[in-house]
Design a protein around this motif. Structure first.
Motif, PDB file in Angstrom:
ATOM      1  N   MET A 128      31.589  37.317  39.098  1.00 27.15           N
ATOM      2  CA  MET A 128      32.450  38.375  39.635  1.00 27.15           C
ATOM      3  C   MET A 128      33.252  37.870  40.838  1.00 27.15           C
ATOM      4  O   MET A 128      34.434  38.182  40.978  1.00 27.15           O
ATOM      5  CB  MET A 128      31.622  39.599  40.018  1.00 27.15           C
ATOM      6  N   ALA A 129      32.612  37.078  41.681  1.00 25.16           N
ATOM      7  CA  ALA A 129      33.312  36.539  42.847  1.00 25.16           C
ATOM      8  C   ALA A 129      34.451  35.614  42.426  1.00 25.16           C
ATOM      9  O   ALA A 129      35.578  35.709  42.949  1.00 25.16           O
ATOM     10  CB  ALA A 129      32.331  35.780  43.748  1.00 25.16           C
ATOM     11  N   ILE A 130      34.178  34.740  41.499  1.00 26.14           N
ATOM     12  CA  ILE A 130      35.194  33.789  41.030  1.00 26.14           C
ATOM     13  C   ILE A 130      36.330  34.509  40.331  1.00 26.14           C
ATOM     14  O   ILE A 130      37.507  34.222  40.575  1.00 26.14           O
ATOM     15  CB  ILE A 130      34.551  32.723  40.113  1.00 26.14           C
ATOM     16  N   ASP A 131      35.997  35.484  39.478  1.00 29.51           N
ATOM     17  CA  ASP A 131      37.038  36.215  38.764  1.00 29.51           C
ATOM     18  C   ASP A 131      37.910  37.004  39.735  1.00 29.51           C
ATOM     19  O   ASP A 131      39.123  37.097  39.554  1.00 29.51           O
ATOM     20  CB  ASP A 131      36.427  37.134  37.712  1.00 29.51           C
ATOM     21  N   LYS A 132      37.330  37.569  40.773  1.00 28.88           N
ATOM     22  CA  LYS A 132      38.109  38.307  41.781  1.00 28.88           C
ATOM     23  C   LYS A 132      39.083  37.373  42.492  1.00 28.88           C
ATOM     24  O   LYS A 132      40.253  37.713  42.687  1.00 28.88           O
ATOM     25  CB  LYS A 132      37.166  38.975  42.788  1.00 28.88           C
ATOM     26  N   GLN A 133      38.612  36.190  42.866  1.00 26.07           N
ATOM     27  CA  GLN A 133      39.498  35.233  43.542  1.00 26.07           C
ATOM     28  C   GLN A 133      40.642  34.799  42.632  1.00 26.07           C
ATOM     29  O   GLN A 133      41.785  34.682  43.067  1.00 26.07           O
ATOM     30  CB  GLN A 133      38.707  34.014  44.025  1.00 26.07           C
ATOM     31  N   LYS A 134      40.326  34.565  41.370  1.00 25.03           N
ATOM     32  CA  LYS A 134      41.360  34.176  40.411  1.00 25.03           C
ATOM     33  C   LYS A 134      42.361  35.308  40.210  1.00 25.03           C
ATOM     34  O   LYS A 134      43.549  35.071  40.067  1.00 25.03           O
ATOM     35  CB  LYS A 134      40.734  33.753  39.084  1.00 25.03           C
ATOM     36  N   ALA A 135      41.888  36.538  40.209  1.00 24.66           N
ATOM     37  CA  ALA A 135      42.777  37.694  40.050  1.00 24.66           C
ATOM     38  C   ALA A 135      43.733  37.799  41.235  1.00 24.66           C
ATOM     39  O   ALA A 135      44.921  38.079  41.058  1.00 24.66           O
ATOM     40  CB  ALA A 135      41.960  38.972  39.916  1.00 24.66           C
ATOM     41  N   HIS A 138      34.539  44.463  45.120  1.00 26.06           N
ATOM     42  CA  HIS A 138      35.433  45.530  44.649  1.00 26.06           C
ATOM     43  C   HIS A 138      36.232  45.060  43.442  1.00 26.06           C
ATOM     44  O   HIS A 138      37.459  45.147  43.410  1.00 26.06           O
ATOM     45  CB  HIS A 138      36.368  46.004  45.769  1.00 26.06           C
ATOM     46  N   HIS A 139      35.507  44.547  42.480  1.00 23.40           N
ATOM     47  CA  HIS A 139      36.140  43.967  41.298  1.00 23.40           C
ATOM     48  C   HIS A 139      35.701  44.718  40.049  1.00 23.40           C
ATOM     49  O   HIS A 139      34.515  44.944  39.839  1.00 23.40           O
ATOM     50  CB  HIS A 139      35.767  42.488  41.187  1.00 23.40           C
ATOM     51  N   LYS A 140      36.657  45.125  39.240  1.00 30.49           N
ATOM     52  CA  LYS A 140      36.427  45.861  37.991  1.00 30.49           C
ATOM     53  C   LYS A 140      35.890  47.270  38.249  1.00 30.49           C
ATOM     54  O   LYS A 140      35.385  47.914  37.346  1.00 30.49           O
ATOM     55  CB  LYS A 140      35.455  45.118  37.059  1.00 30.49           C
ATOM     56  N   THR A 141      36.020  47.773  39.461  1.00 23.14           N
ATOM     57  CA  THR A 141      35.479  49.089  39.796  1.00 23.14           C
ATOM     58  C   THR A 141      36.299  50.228  39.199  1.00 23.14           C
ATOM     59  O   THR A 141      35.808  51.351  39.114  1.00 23.14           O
ATOM     60  CB  THR A 141      35.382  49.279  41.323  1.00 23.14           C
ATOM     61  N   LYS A 142      37.504  49.973  38.784  1.00 22.85           N
ATOM     62  CA  LYS A 142      38.329  51.014  38.170  1.00 22.85           C
ATOM     63  C   LYS A 142      38.178  51.056  36.655  1.00 22.85           C
ATOM     64  O   LYS A 142      38.651  51.975  36.011  1.00 22.85           O
ATOM     65  CB  LYS A 142      39.797  50.828  38.536  1.00 22.85           C
ATOM     66  N   HIS A 143      37.499  50.075  36.107  1.00 21.30           N
ATOM     67  CA  HIS A 143      37.261  50.029  34.666  1.00 21.30           C
ATOM     68  C   HIS A 143      36.040  50.892  34.350  1.00 21.30           C
ATOM     69  O   HIS A 143      34.930  50.598  34.804  1.00 21.30           O
ATOM     70  CB  HIS A 143      36.990  48.588  34.204  1.00 21.30           C
ATOM     71  N   GLY A 197      22.859  41.405  39.234  1.00 18.21           N
ATOM     72  CA  GLY A 197      23.713  40.537  40.035  1.00 18.21           C
ATOM     73  C   GLY A 197      25.190  40.794  39.788  1.00 18.21           C
ATOM     74  O   GLY A 197      25.992  40.796  40.722  1.00 18.21           O
ATOM     75  N   THR A 198      25.540  41.047  38.545  1.00 18.04           N
ATOM     76  CA  THR A 198      26.931  41.334  38.207  1.00 18.04           C
ATOM     77  C   THR A 198      27.369  42.634  38.861  1.00 18.04           C
ATOM     78  O   THR A 198      28.468  42.724  39.416  1.00 18.04           O
ATOM     79  CB  THR A 198      27.114  41.414  36.679  1.00 18.04           C
ATOM     80  N   MET A 199      26.510  43.636  38.821  1.00 21.94           N
ATOM     81  CA  MET A 199      26.838  44.917  39.435  1.00 21.94           C
ATOM     82  C   MET A 199      26.958  44.781  40.955  1.00 21.94           C
ATOM     83  O   MET A 199      27.857  45.354  41.572  1.00 21.94           O
ATOM     84  CB  MET A 199      25.781  45.957  39.088  1.00 21.94           C
ATOM     85  N   MET A 200      26.077  44.005  41.553  1.00 17.54           N
ATOM     86  CA  MET A 200      26.185  43.774  43.001  1.00 17.54           C
ATOM     87  C   MET A 200      27.503  43.091  43.333  1.00 17.54           C
ATOM     88  O   MET A 200      28.172  43.461  44.299  1.00 17.54           O
ATOM     89  CB  MET A 200      24.992  42.944  43.487  1.00 17.54           C
ATOM     90  N   GLY A 201      27.883  42.094  42.529  1.00 19.93           N
ATOM     91  CA  GLY A 201      29.162  41.419  42.735  1.00 19.93           C
ATOM     92  C   GLY A 201      30.329  42.366  42.555  1.00 19.93           C
ATOM     93  O   GLY A 201      31.315  42.303  43.302  1.00 19.93           O
ATOM     94  N   MET A 202      30.230  43.260  41.583  1.00 16.12           N
ATOM     95  CA  MET A 202      31.297  44.230  41.344  1.00 16.12           C
ATOM     96  C   MET A 202      31.520  45.084  42.589  1.00 16.12           C
ATOM     97  O   MET A 202      32.660  45.307  43.005  1.00 16.12           O
ATOM     98  CB  MET A 202      30.941  45.122  40.156  1.00 16.12           C
ATOM     99  N   HIS A 203      30.451  45.541  43.203  1.00 19.89           N
ATOM    100  CA  HIS A 203      30.579  46.405  44.372  1.00 19.89           C
ATOM    101  C   HIS A 203      30.949  45.639  45.639  1.00 19.89           C
ATOM    102  O   HIS A 203      31.783  46.105  46.412  1.00 19.89           O
ATOM    103  CB  HIS A 203      29.299  47.209  44.587  1.00 19.89           C
ATOM    104  N   ILE A 204      30.377  44.486  45.838  1.00 17.74           N
ATOM    105  CA  ILE A 204      30.671  43.715  47.051  1.00 17.74           C
ATOM    106  C   ILE A 204      32.111  43.212  47.055  1.00 17.74           C
ATOM    107  O   ILE A 204      32.795  43.263  48.085  1.00 17.74           O
ATOM    108  CB  ILE A 204      29.672  42.550  47.211  1.00 17.74           C
ATOM    109  N   SER A 206      25.713  39.571  31.753  1.00 19.99           N
ATOM    110  CA  SER A 206      24.997  40.813  32.051  1.00 19.99           C
ATOM    111  C   SER A 206      23.957  41.123  30.992  1.00 19.99           C
ATOM    112  O   SER A 206      22.827  41.510  31.304  1.00 19.99           O
ATOM    113  CB  SER A 206      25.986  41.975  32.164  1.00 19.99           C
ATOM    114  N   LEU A 207      24.317  40.954  29.733  1.00 21.29           N
ATOM    115  CA  LEU A 207      23.394  41.239  28.638  1.00 21.29           C
ATOM    116  C   LEU A 207      22.225  40.259  28.582  1.00 21.29           C
ATOM    117  O   LEU A 207      21.158  40.587  28.072  1.00 21.29           O
ATOM    118  CB  LEU A 207      24.135  41.232  27.301  1.00 21.29           C
ATOM    119  N   LEU A 208      22.425  39.078  29.119  1.00 21.90           N
ATOM    120  CA  LEU A 208      21.351  38.079  29.137  1.00 21.90           C
ATOM    121  C   LEU A 208      20.389  38.292  30.306  1.00 21.90           C
ATOM    122  O   LEU A 208      19.525  37.458  30.565  1.00 21.90           O
ATOM    123  CB  LEU A 208      21.942  36.667  29.179  1.00 21.90           C
TER     124      LEU A 208
END
Length: 84
Positions: free
Chosen positions: A17-24, A56-61, A47-54, A40-42
Motif C-alpha cells: 500500500m505504501a509503495i502503490d501510494k507513492q507511485k500514484a 490514505h490509499h484506496k479509501t474511496k474505493h 497489514g494491508t488495511m493498516m497501510g490503507m488507513h495510514i 490480503s487473501l494470503l
C-alpha cells in the motif's frame, strides 16, 4: 513458524500500500489491485488495511473500504483458530 508467516505477509501488505501510494503520487506504474487483494487473501489483510488507513490509499474505493476490514476480521479469526 506460523507467527513469522503472519508477520511477513502483513508487512508485505502494508508496504504494498505504501509503495502503490507513492507511485500514484508520482504518476508512475502502479501495483495491480489484484496483487493487493492476493496479498490480503494470503493472510495480509490486517497489514494491508493498516497501510490503507495510514497512507490514505484506496479509501474511496468501496470494495477496499468495506472488503478489507471484513477480510482482516476473517484473518484475525483464522489466526486465533490456527494459533491455538
Amino acid at each position: 513458524m506460523f507467527e513469522l508467516y503472519v508477520f511477513i505477509v502483513n508487512m508485505l501488505g502494508f508496504f504494498v500500500m505504501a509503495i502503490d501510494k507513492q507511485k500514484a503520487k508520482k504518476g508512475k506504474w502502479r501495483i495491480a489491485e489484484s496483487t493487493i487483494w492476493l496479498v490480503s487473501l494470503l493472510g495480509g489483510a490486517v497489514g494491508t488495511m493498516m497501510g490503507m488507513h495510514i497512507f490514505h490509499h484506496k479509501t474511496k474505493h468501496r470494495l477496499f473500504r468495506y472488503g478489507l476490514p471484513f477480510l482482516a476480521l476473517f484473518d484475525i479469526v483464522i489466526y486465533i483458530i490456527l494459533y491455538k
